[in-house]
Each structure stands twice: as C-alpha cells, then as structure tokens.
Scaffold this motif. Structure first.
Motif, short mmCIF file in Angstrom:
data_model
loop_
_atom_site.label_atom_id
_atom_site.label_comp_id
_atom_site.label_asym_id
_atom_site.label_seq_id
_atom_site.Cartn_x
_atom_site.Cartn_y
_atom_site.Cartn_z
N MET B 88 68.24 -63.66 -55.00
CA MET B 88 67.61 -62.75 -55.97
C MET B 88 67.78 -63.25 -57.40
N SER B 89 68.94 -63.83 -57.71
CA SER B 89 69.09 -64.38 -59.07
C SER B 89 68.14 -65.57 -59.26
N ALA B 90 67.93 -66.33 -58.17
CA ALA B 90 67.00 -67.47 -58.25
C ALA B 90 65.57 -67.01 -58.53
N ILE B 91 65.15 -65.95 -57.83
CA ILE B 91 63.81 -65.41 -58.06
C ILE B 91 63.67 -64.96 -59.52
N SER B 92 64.72 -64.29 -59.99
CA SER B 92 64.71 -63.80 -61.37
C SER B 92 64.60 -64.97 -62.36
N LEU B 93 65.38 -66.03 -62.12
CA LEU B 93 65.32 -67.20 -63.02
C LEU B 93 63.94 -67.85 -62.97
N TYR B 94 63.35 -67.88 -61.78
CA TYR B 94 62.05 -68.53 -61.62
C TYR B 94 60.99 -67.83 -62.49
N TYR B 95 60.93 -66.50 -62.35
CA TYR B 95 59.88 -65.78 -63.09
C TYR B 95 60.16 -65.74 -64.59
N THR B 96 61.44 -65.61 -64.97
CA THR B 96 61.71 -65.60 -66.42
C THR B 96 61.39 -66.97 -67.03
N GLY B 97 61.66 -68.04 -66.31
CA GLY B 97 61.33 -69.38 -66.81
C GLY B 97 59.83 -69.58 -66.96
N LEU B 98 59.10 -69.14 -65.94
CA LEU B 98 57.64 -69.28 -65.95
C LEU B 98 57.03 -68.51 -67.12
N TRP B 99 57.44 -67.25 -67.26
CA TRP B 99 56.85 -66.43 -68.32
C TRP B 99 57.38 -66.81 -69.69
#
Lengths: 231, 148
Positions: B88-99
């Motif tokens: 879940m932290s990985a998913i969060s990092l992925y979307y915050t990085g993208l946006w």
C-alpha cells in the motif's frame, strides 16, 4: 471507437514549448508565427496530426473561401466528427458548428433572405432558428446570451464589432473546453484553434487599421485639394 | 498456501522500491519533458526548470528506506503485515510521484511565461510531496508492529 481516453502526458514538451495562448491576444507582435507553430507540430503522432488537420479544416476560417457552399461546410464537419474520438474535441466541433449556424442565420436574415429550408444548419438549434426566424435572437437568449448584442451590431452595420464579438465568444468557448487539458492532444488542438482565432483577430485589426488609414488619407487629401482649388 | 503467503511477504518488502523507482522515473520524465519544451521558448533560467524536474526523484528514496525498515525474515506470521504495509505504501508512492511529475510540468509551463510566480507555482508539487511523506512516515511507524 468513440470516447477513447487520450494520453494526458502525450505532448508535454510540445505544449511547454508554445507561448501561452492568452499571450497571443495581448502581444503587440505575434509571439508565434504559423511557420514556427507548424515546425513544433511536427512532434504530433500521425493519427493526432490527422485529427488536428480535420478539426482545422472544419473550423478554421482560413481554410474556407468566400464562395464555399454550405454543403462543403457540412461535409467537412461530418468528416471530422466521424474521425475524432476525443469527447472534448467532439464537443468543440459541435459547439463551434452551432455558433456558426446561428451566425449564418443572423447574416441571412440581415440580407433579407427567407427562412432556410428544413435540414439546413448544424446541431440542436437549426429547427428552432427556422421556427423563430422573426425573433431578434431566434428565441436562443438562454443558450447564447451574446446573441442580442450580435443582432444589434449587425443592425448598426458594425461589421468589425460583430466580427470581434464572434471571435471573443469563440475564444471563451475554447478556453472553457480547454480546462483540464494541459498536455494531451486535446490541449494541442485547442491551442491551434485558438491560434487561428488570434490570427483572424490580428487580420481584423490590420484590416480596420488599413481602412482607418485610407479614410484619414482621403480626408487629408480632400482638404489639400480644397486649398489648392481656392488658391 | 504458505508459499503464496511468503511470496506476498517478499512482494511487500520490495514493492516500495520497485514502484517508487517507477514513480520517480515517470514523474521526472514528465517534468523533464516540460523543462525541455520551456527551454525552447525561454532565453534563460534553464537550471531552475531542470531542478524542478528532479523533484519526483524523492519517491524512490522513500521506497528504499521503507524496504530497509520492512526487511526481515519472512514468516507466515509476518508476511501479511509486510505485504499490507509495503504494497500500500508502494501504491501511494507511485501515484504521488506520477502526479507530482504532472504538477511540476504545469509549474514549469506557467513559470516560463511568468517567472515571478516560480515559487508559488511549486506549491502543488510541494503539497503532493507532503502526502508522500505521510505515507512514508506512517509506513515506518506501523512497521514497528510487524513481528520479526
């Protein structure tokens, strides 16, 4: 085929390399020539370049001659509508063609023509325009609040004011549809269509300046001739 | 069944690095493309544009730290916790990085026209960074409860 989502980051470099579209209208000199714009647009993928070509062919006035027939306008709009899959671009096409229809109706009526036959025009308001031909705004005030002003300008034979109003309304429409599109193909098409409005705006200003210059020159020469005649 | 649970545990340990790296790569790429475009249009201030483009690179750093915090012997008892926190932290990092990359691209696009708003235009990207920090810090806090 329809409602295909476009890549929101497809044209980041291209869009960042173009001057802001609002600057086009305030600059004294054109910040971007068509030549330079075309050079930047070479970054478009073939499919997107075709989308842009069809949208411009249908909507940009520079692609029309004065004697272009209504059937040709309809054909170009239909061809673009058949090809374009992005909802925002389809909405722009629909709205711009509806504005064009209502403007054409105003001009026809001003020229003293009878209501056009059924099937004339584009979009949702054609039948309503024909049914309310005698009303100044065809009963379309709620949809096009600027229509009353446009009617007034035409009645006063203020062609320049009318042209400017239409360009302003169109530019506002483009800005509204451009919200939420920063770096996708929609943003590119909207930018180019806005550039076309700017181009038209600049030409209108140049024509007005030229007419004013000619009028002043004629007035000055007339005064000079009168003095010469007296002496 | 145990093998699947253990696999999920390992996935949870490595996911923050993998998705953090992907987020940084995508985010930096989007912002980098905007800075290249802005360089074509402007006469100076190139260093600032490139500097903004590097903002999403923090995601992979957060991912590495989370991975080291989660890294332990994976057992059926702790695999679920490792998977939940890590993934879940990985998913969060992925979307915050993208946006964040997109926010940086918009900031570059705006700042090229109006250099005076350069600092303010970075606010959305900074706020997004704050959300990534939340995910990062609380991943560290909650991982303390996962049995070794």
């Amino acid at each position: 085929m329809f409602d295909r989502p476009s890549d929101p980051d497809a044209y980041v470099t291209l869009m960042a390399s173009l001057p802001d579209s609002e600057r086009l209208f305030v600059a004294k000199r054109p910040p971007l020539s068509r030549l330079r714009l075309d050079r930047r647009l070479k970054a478009l993928a073939p499919e997107d370049a075709e989308t842009l070509r069809l949208m411009e062919e249908a909507l940009a006035l520079r692609h029309y001659r004065l004697d272009t027939e209504d059937a040709e306008v309809t054909r170009r709009a239909r061809r673009a509508m058949d090809h374009v899959t992005q909802p925002a671009l389809r909405a722009i096409l629909r709205d711009r063609m509806e504005i064009r229809t209502v403007i054409a109706a105003l001009r026809r009526r001003r020229a003293g023509e009878a209501p056009p036959p059924p099937g004339w025009g584009h979009g949702r308001f054609s039948r309503r325009i024909i049914a309310h031909w005698a009303e100044p705004t065809f009963g379309l005030d709620p949809v096009f609040p600027w229509l009353r002003e446009a009617h007034g300008l035409l009645e006063q034979d203020d062609a320049l004011g009318f042209e400017r109003l239409v360009l302003t309304v169109t530019e506002r429409l483009m800005r509204r549809h451009g919200a939420g599109h920063d770096f996708d193909i929609e943003a590119v098409v909207i930018y180019v269509l806005t550039w076309n409005i700017y181009d038209r705006w600049a030409r209108t200003n140049a024509e007005a300046a030229s007419r004013r210059f000619n009028a002043l020159a004629e007035a000055a020469l007339a005064g000079h001739d009168a003095q010469l005649a007296k002496s | 069944m145990n093998e699947l649970v253990l696999t999920l545990g390992w996935l949870g340990i490595y996911a923050p690095v993998a998705l953090g790296a992907a987020a940084s790569a995508i985010g930096c790429s989007i912002a980098g493309q905007a800075s290249i475009g802005a360089m074509l249009e402007t006469e100076g201030g190139y260093g600032r544009f490139v500097g903004i483009s590097a903002l999403p690179s923090t995601m992979v750093i957060y991912g590495i730290v989370i991975m080291f915090t989660l890294n332990r012997e994976v057992t059926p008892a702790n695999a679920g916790g490792l998977f939940g926190v890590g993934f879940m932290s990985a998913i969060s990092l992925y979307y915050t990085g993208l946006w964040q990359g997109r926010a940086c691209a918009s900031a570059i696009n705006a700042a090229k026209e109006k250099p005076e708003i350069f600092g303010l235009s970075l606010a959305p990207a900074a706020i997004i960074e704050g959300f990534a920090v939340f995910a990062f810090v609380f991943a560290l806090v909650i991982s303390a409860g996962i049995p070794s």
